[in-house]
Structures are given as C-alpha cells and as structure tokens.
Design a protein around this motif. Sequence first.
Motif, PDB file in Angstrom:
ATOM      1  N   THR A  29     -10.838   2.285 -17.211  1.00 50.09           N
ATOM      2  CA  THR A  29     -11.392   3.577 -16.837  1.00 50.09           C
ATOM      3  C   THR A  29     -12.446   3.333 -15.766  1.00 50.09           C
ATOM      4  N   VAL A  30     -12.223   3.927 -14.608  1.00 48.85           N
ATOM      5  CA  VAL A  30     -13.052   3.639 -13.433  1.00 48.85           C
ATOM      6  C   VAL A  30     -13.585   4.948 -12.862  1.00 48.85           C
ATOM      7  N   HIS A  31     -14.866   4.983 -12.559  1.00 45.45           N
ATOM      8  CA  HIS A  31     -15.466   6.174 -11.952  1.00 45.45           C
ATOM      9  C   HIS A  31     -14.831   6.405 -10.578  1.00 45.45           C
ATOM     10  N   SER A  32     -14.677   7.669 -10.204  1.00 46.87           N
ATOM     11  CA  SER A  32     -13.996   7.963  -8.932  1.00 46.87           C
ATOM     12  C   SER A  32     -14.682   7.281  -7.740  1.00 46.87           C
ATOM     13  N   GLU A  33     -16.011   7.099  -7.818  1.00 46.75           N
ATOM     14  CA  GLU A  33     -16.723   6.436  -6.707  1.00 46.75           C
ATOM     15  C   GLU A  33     -16.358   4.958  -6.586  1.00 46.75           C
ATOM     16  N   ASP A  34     -15.787   4.404  -7.637  1.00 40.35           N
ATOM     17  CA  ASP A  34     -15.483   2.966  -7.629  1.00 40.35           C
ATOM     18  C   ASP A  34     -14.001   2.672  -7.440  1.00 40.35           C
ATOM     19  N   MET A  35     -13.233   3.690  -7.103  1.00 40.03           N
ATOM     20  CA  MET A  35     -11.795   3.464  -6.926  1.00 40.03           C
ATOM     21  C   MET A  35     -11.513   2.507  -5.764  1.00 40.03           C
ATOM     22  N   GLU A  36     -12.387   2.557  -4.755  1.00 42.77           N
ATOM     23  CA  GLU A  36     -12.181   1.659  -3.617  1.00 42.77           C
ATOM     24  C   GLU A  36     -12.250   0.196  -4.078  1.00 42.77           C
ATOM     25  N   SER A  37     -13.206  -0.099  -4.942  1.00 41.18           N
ATOM     26  CA  SER A  37     -13.336  -1.482  -5.445  1.00 41.18           C
ATOM     27  C   SER A  37     -12.120  -1.857  -6.279  1.00 41.18           C
ATOM     28  N   LEU A  38     -11.628  -0.912  -7.047  1.00 36.72           N
ATOM     29  CA  LEU A  38     -10.433  -1.200  -7.845  1.00 36.72           C
ATOM     30  C   LEU A  38      -9.248  -1.494  -6.920  1.00 36.72           C
ATOM     31  N   ALA A  75      -1.839 -10.768 -17.361  1.00 41.94           N
ATOM     32  CA  ALA A  75      -2.792  -9.823 -17.953  1.00 41.94           C
ATOM     33  C   ALA A  75      -4.234 -10.316 -17.857  1.00 41.94           C
ATOM     34  N   ARG A  76      -4.465 -11.543 -18.280  1.00 41.15           N
ATOM     35  CA  ARG A  76      -5.838 -12.045 -18.314  1.00 41.15           C
ATOM     36  C   ARG A  76      -6.425 -12.192 -16.902  1.00 41.15           C
ATOM     37  N   VAL A  77      -5.578 -12.655 -15.992  1.00 41.23           N
ATOM     38  CA  VAL A  77      -6.030 -12.839 -14.601  1.00 41.23           C
ATOM     39  C   VAL A  77      -6.447 -11.482 -14.016  1.00 41.23           C
ATOM     40  N   ILE A  78      -5.634 -10.473 -14.274  1.00 41.53           N
ATOM     41  CA  ILE A  78      -5.936  -9.138 -13.730  1.00 41.53           C
ATOM     42  C   ILE A  78      -7.217  -8.588 -14.363  1.00 41.53           C
ATOM     43  N   GLU A  79      -7.332  -8.727 -15.672  1.00 44.59           N
ATOM     44  CA  GLU A  79      -8.560  -8.269 -16.352  1.00 44.59           C
ATOM     45  C   GLU A  79      -9.794  -8.913 -15.723  1.00 44.59           C
ATOM     46  N   ASP A  80      -9.734 -10.237 -15.538  1.00 42.27           N
ATOM     47  CA  ASP A  80     -10.900 -10.962 -15.017  1.00 42.27           C
ATOM     48  C   ASP A  80     -11.249 -10.515 -13.607  1.00 42.27           C
ATOM     49  N   ARG A  81     -10.208 -10.380 -12.751  1.00 45.18           N
ATOM     50  CA  ARG A  81     -10.466  -9.988 -11.358  1.00 45.18           C
ATOM     51  C   ARG A  81     -11.061  -8.579 -11.274  1.00 45.18           C
ATOM     52  N   VAL A  82     -10.505  -7.684 -12.068  1.00 38.83           N
ATOM     53  CA  VAL A  82     -10.998  -6.302 -12.029  1.00 38.83           C
ATOM     54  C   VAL A  82     -12.446  -6.268 -12.521  1.00 38.83           C
ATOM     55  N   GLU A  83     -12.730  -7.026 -13.571  1.00 40.21           N
ATOM     56  CA  GLU A  83     -14.114  -7.109 -14.078  1.00 40.21           C
ATOM     57  C   GLU A  83     -15.047  -7.610 -12.979  1.00 40.21           C
ATOM     58  N   GLU A  84     -14.616  -8.630 -12.224  1.00 37.16           N
ATOM     59  CA  GLU A  84     -15.458  -9.191 -11.167  1.00 37.16           C
ATOM     60  C   GLU A  84     -15.694  -8.187 -10.044  1.00 37.16           C
ATOM     61  N   PHE A  85     -14.633  -7.528  -9.612  1.00 35.62           N
ATOM     62  CA  PHE A  85     -14.764  -6.588  -8.501  1.00 35.62           C
ATOM     63  C   PHE A  85     -15.566  -5.350  -8.882  1.00 35.62           C
ATOM     64  N   LEU A  86     -15.543  -5.022 -10.148  1.00 35.49           N
ATOM     65  CA  LEU A  86     -16.235  -3.805 -10.581  1.00 35.49           C
ATOM     66  C   LEU A  86     -17.513  -4.133 -11.348  1.00 35.49           C
ATOM     67  N   ALA A  87     -17.992  -5.360 -11.189  1.00 32.92           N
ATOM     68  CA  ALA A  87     -19.209  -5.773 -11.894  1.00 32.92           C
ATOM     69  C   ALA A  87     -20.347  -4.818 -11.542  1.00 32.92           C
ATOM     70  N   GLY A  88     -21.080  -4.390 -12.530  1.00 30.49           N
ATOM     71  CA  GLY A  88     -22.242  -3.530 -12.289  1.00 30.49           C
ATOM     72  C   GLY A  88     -21.890  -2.056 -12.154  1.00 30.49           C
ATOM     73  N   THR A  89     -20.618  -1.724 -12.234  1.00 25.40           N
ATOM     74  CA  THR A  89     -20.247  -0.301 -12.133  1.00 25.40           C
ATOM     75  C   THR A  89     -19.995   0.256 -13.534  1.00 25.40           C
ATOM     76  N   ASP A  90     -19.915   1.576 -13.570  1.00 29.05           N
ATOM     77  CA  ASP A  90     -19.667   2.258 -14.838  1.00 29.05           C
ATOM     78  C   ASP A  90     -18.162   2.267 -15.083  1.00 29.05           C
ATOM     79  N   LYS A  91     -17.693   1.295 -15.813  1.00 28.53           N
ATOM     80  CA  LYS A  91     -16.244   1.193 -16.030  1.00 28.53           C
ATOM     81  C   LYS A  91     -15.978   0.618 -17.424  1.00 28.53           C
ATOM     82  N   ALA A  92     -14.747   0.743 -17.832  1.00 26.66           N
ATOM     83  CA  ALA A  92     -14.330   0.133 -19.093  1.00 26.66           C
ATOM     84  C   ALA A  92     -12.975  -0.510 -18.865  1.00 26.66           C
ATOM     85  N   VAL A  93     -12.922  -1.807 -19.048  1.00 27.62           N
ATOM     86  CA  VAL A  93     -11.640  -2.509 -18.928  1.00 27.62           C
ATOM     87  C   VAL A  93     -11.308  -3.022 -20.317  1.00 27.62           C
TER      88      VAL A  93
END
Lengths: 175, 165
Positions: A29-38, A75-93
């Motif tokens: 779940t990613v805030h609309s402002e953070d879609m670019e990072s996703l 799965a794990r690789v994608i989870e980790d990368r998304v967590e890194e790119f969205l670090a500090g944002t309001d998201k839930a992976v």
Amino acid sequence: METKAAYRESRIKTYGFQRIAGLSLLRMTVHSEDMESLGEAFCRLGEAGADFLLVFSQRRGQASEVCLVVTAQWARVIEDRVEEFLAGTDKAVRPGVPAEMVFFQGPHFGDRYGILEAAVRGLAARRVKMTAAACSGSCIYIVLPEGKSEEAVAALSEVFEIPRASTLKQSATRG
Amino acid sequence: MVEHKDCSTTEKIAMDGLRVSGNLALMEVADRSYAGKHLSRMLGELAKAGVNMNLFIGGETQEEIRFACCVAASDGAHIKALMDPNPELRTGVELSAAVDLLALFPHCFDLKILGLGITALARAGIPLHGFCSSLSAITFVTDHTDLDQAIAALKGCFELGVETS
C-alpha cells in the motif's frame, strides 16, 4: 433506430484453464505521492531480470494497494527493493504469501457480461475461496491460496465449457 | 544499498501501441458489512442487467469486499437504478466521474515496462484509479480530464507503434 443484439450460451465456452502454482502474492500500500518511487523500484527490478505474472491495483483513499503475483523466487528480492526505494515513506509492504493462479479466456470474453459472475458463482458453489480476481482484456485471472487451484479448476469446469482438445492441458502446472 | 537511477534518462522503449477506451464510469465498492455473499450477488445483478465490465479488479476476504470495475458511462444510470431501491447492494458503492482506460501493449511481463508506465504517470501528476495486467497489456485507469496529459506522459517513455481508440 437502434438495433441491439445479445448472444447467450447455456454453458459459457472457454479455451481451457491454465493453472500456475508456486507463486507469491505481494501486497503493498503506497501513498499516491510515492507512486513515482514505486515505479522506479519496479524499473530497477525489471532491469535486474525480475518479471511478474499479474499486477492489479486499486485506490484506497489517498493510497493505492498494489498486488503483484510473481514466482516465489522473486518475492523476497522484490519486497526488499520496494522497501529500500520507499524507505521513510508512508507505506505498507506485506510479506509475500504463497499463492496459485488460474486464468482462462474464451470467445468474446472481452465484451460480454456475466462471465466473471459465472466464475465467482462456480467457485462459491464448491466453497472455493479466491483471494482476488482481475480482468482487463479477454482473460480472467483468479488468484487463490496455495493448494487451491486444482479445486478451483474442478469448480470452474462445472460452470464453463472446456474444449476437448484442451482438457488434457487442464492439469498442466507451470512455474 | 540500491542506486536510485532515474528511469527517464533511459531510451524510450518500443511498444506495439496504446489503446484508449473512453466513455466509461468507474464503480468502486468497499463494504465491510456484507462480506461473504456480496460479490456474487452484486455481479449477479450486473449480469442480469446486461452490464459489461471492461475491467474488474478486486476480491473479498472475511473482513470486507473491495472491488473496482469500469462500465460504460451509459450504464451508470442503469446501475444507480438497480442499487437505489436495494440498501444491501448500494452500501459502499461509488460511481465516479468519467474515466478512460489506457492499455499499453505488449508488457512482456517485464517489471521495467510496468515501472516506467507508473513513473511516467506519477511524474505528470496524473492520479491513477487503478491498473491491471492481462495477457499482453497493462491497463491504467485515469480520469477523462487527464486523458491528453496521460497519453503525452506515456509517449515520453515509450515509442508507441499504434495509438487506437
């Protein structure tokens, strides 16, 4: 003068069911402002060779819930990368959950009503719980918990017509 | 640590095309009170009424039902008429203003193509109501008022062979 035509089948035709096991369903779940990072995270993952089998996303208030169905190895690789790119944002992976998928298409699936309803009804009649469904073209995708795709195919086979030639492919499992 | 590379600096990716479908309305359903039978019932009513869905995304859990589907704008009034007398069905249903579907193909199941599409639309400030893949296309749901800008944003990232509507 307007002419309306309708086409009904007593049993809806399909080209057969495809079943894939050994998958993982990732929900983020990613805030609309953070879609670019996703998007950037997905770009990098694609450059690293990661692929997907199905993606679907719905809005949840100011956020989007993005669901990715991938082979378990990614799965794990994608989870980790998304967590890194969205670090500090309001998201839930959420950690990936084991999943299976059934998908199918038939003549005119893209422009006819009632096909998804028949699928949902067929699954409910056999008490097969799906996790999600998605369709945007001529193909209907059903995401299921691990170990449920065979039951799903059996349930759907009672509702839809399967061509004889593809009956043999019915139990083939990819992935 | 992953390097944050700017996807816009890469060359445009050649795609076969972009198909635009318009004159659509988005119906979103989010309901915690009737989970279990609601999805089947709702789809049954739409099927009985002959409402086609150009796109469907969603599912149900023990806690809730949540789905989004695109229907012809001309079916909007029809759906309202179906739901209005029936409180069970109309709970949590929202029909939005006009939306378009932008289907980019082929995606080749490549996360880079998906990522570039999302990035391009996000950078252009275009809100996404949702997106969904099929066998060959990734379909983005955007407001009709953003149509030209959304096409321009995707053209900034992709070399589009054909644009159809």
